[in-house]
Design a protein around this motif. Structure first.
Motif, PDB file in Angstrom:
ATOM      1  N   THR A 169      -1.817  24.737   1.092  1.00 47.45           N
ATOM      2  CA  THR A 169      -2.060  25.314  -0.256  1.00 47.45           C
ATOM      3  C   THR A 169      -1.807  24.782  -1.777  1.00 47.45           C
ATOM      4  O   THR A 169      -1.557  23.379  -2.077  1.00 47.45           O
ATOM      5  CB  THR A 169      -0.666  26.379  -0.816  1.00 47.45           C
ATOM      6  N   LYS A 170      -3.118  24.603  -2.259  1.00 42.57           N
ATOM      7  CA  LYS A 170      -3.343  24.557  -3.678  1.00 42.57           C
ATOM      8  C   LYS A 170      -3.032  25.632  -4.746  1.00 42.57           C
ATOM      9  O   LYS A 170      -4.011  26.761  -4.369  1.00 42.57           O
ATOM     10  CB  LYS A 170      -4.542  23.666  -3.411  1.00 42.57           C
ATOM     11  N   ASP A 171      -2.766  25.650  -5.893  1.00 42.72           N
ATOM     12  CA  ASP A 171      -2.731  26.577  -6.558  1.00 42.72           C
ATOM     13  C   ASP A 171      -2.278  27.895  -6.271  1.00 42.72           C
ATOM     14  O   ASP A 171      -3.902  28.687  -6.929  1.00 42.72           O
ATOM     15  CB  ASP A 171      -3.989  26.259  -7.653  1.00 42.72           C
ATOM     16  N   GLY A 172      -1.630  27.750  -5.568  1.00 41.54           N
ATOM     17  CA  GLY A 172      -0.949  28.914  -4.668  1.00 41.54           C
ATOM     18  C   GLY A 172      -2.004  29.883  -3.870  1.00 41.54           C
ATOM     19  O   GLY A 172      -1.687  30.972  -3.792  1.00 41.54           O
ATOM     20  N   MET A 173      -3.610  29.125  -3.837  1.00 40.86           N
ATOM     21  CA  MET A 173      -3.985  29.818  -2.771  1.00 40.86           C
ATOM     22  C   MET A 173      -4.206  28.894  -1.653  1.00 40.86           C
ATOM     23  O   MET A 173      -4.238  27.857  -1.501  1.00 40.86           O
ATOM     24  CB  MET A 173      -5.792  29.512  -3.362  1.00 40.86           C
ATOM     25  N   LYS A 174      -3.723  29.861  -0.855  1.00 32.23           N
ATOM     26  CA  LYS A 174      -3.945  28.845   1.125  1.00 32.23           C
ATOM     27  C   LYS A 174      -5.534  29.121   1.345  1.00 32.23           C
ATOM     28  O   LYS A 174      -6.298  29.659   1.006  1.00 32.23           O
ATOM     29  CB  LYS A 174      -3.364  30.072   2.254  1.00 32.23           C
ATOM     30  N   HIS A 175      -5.726  27.776   2.061  1.00 33.87           N
ATOM     31  CA  HIS A 175      -7.215  27.374   2.776  1.00 33.87           C
ATOM     32  C   HIS A 175      -7.372  26.736   3.747  1.00 33.87           C
ATOM     33  O   HIS A 175      -5.890  26.413   4.236  1.00 33.87           O
ATOM     34  CB  HIS A 175      -7.946  26.276   1.722  1.00 33.87           C
ATOM     35  N   VAL A 176      -8.276  26.283   4.535  1.00 32.77           N
ATOM     36  CA  VAL A 176      -8.334  24.580   5.781  1.00 32.77           C
ATOM     37  C   VAL A 176      -9.570  25.095   5.239  1.00 32.77           C
ATOM     38  O   VAL A 176     -10.291  25.168   4.760  1.00 32.77           O
ATOM     39  CB  VAL A 176      -8.197  26.078   6.710  1.00 32.77           C
ATOM     40  N   LEU A 177      -9.356  23.459   5.101  1.00 34.99           N
ATOM     41  CA  LEU A 177     -10.776  22.741   4.861  1.00 34.99           C
ATOM     42  C   LEU A 177     -11.514  21.947   7.012  1.00 34.99           C
ATOM     43  O   LEU A 177     -10.809  22.375   8.058  1.00 34.99           O
ATOM     44  CB  LEU A 177      -9.765  20.729   4.966  1.00 34.99           C
TER      45      LEU A 177
END
Length: 122
Positions: A63-71
């Motif tokens: 989570t970065k800046d309230g946004m979930k993601h995968v790399l």
């Protein structure tokens, strides 16, 4: 590369209302989409020894800046992947990651939505 999802406000509100179970559903959907991107990139990865292809991994959900993601990309064993992707002074670029991503980017959002709906039993 970044994919943003729009028009999912209602689905995300429902997931948020589900609490921990909703977060697990959301994480699973992101990981499934990441696996789709991983497979597409691996198909485009040039093979010499196969190390670079095997190094393509999906991260845990972040989570970065309230946004979930995968790399999705090479791990430490594929440290030279950016040289292959972008080229060097002595080597032409072979944009395997870009090509793989471009092949599936339209299906990523669909996969995320389907996984979320499946998890919510909709």
């Amino acid at each position: 590369m970044k994919v943003e999802m729009t028009g999912m406000d209602e689905v995300l509100r429902n997931l948020d209302a589900m609490g921990q179970k909703g977060r697990r559903i959301e994480n699973k959907a992101l990981l499934e989409a990441g696996k789709m991107v991983q497979e597409a990139i691996q198909k485009e990865t040039p093979e010499d020894s196969g190390t670079l292809k095997r190094s393509i991994q999906v991260s845990n959900v972040k989570t970065k800046d309230g946004m979930k993601h995968v790399l999705v990309g090479p791990d430490k064993t594929g440290w030279y992947g950016s040289f292959v992707e972008f080229g060097t002074v002595k080597m032409r670029p072979t944009p395997f990651m870009s090509r793989g991503y471009e092949q599936v980017k339209g299906n990523v959002i669909t996969t995320i939505l389907l996984e979320m709906r499946k998890g919510m039993r909709l």
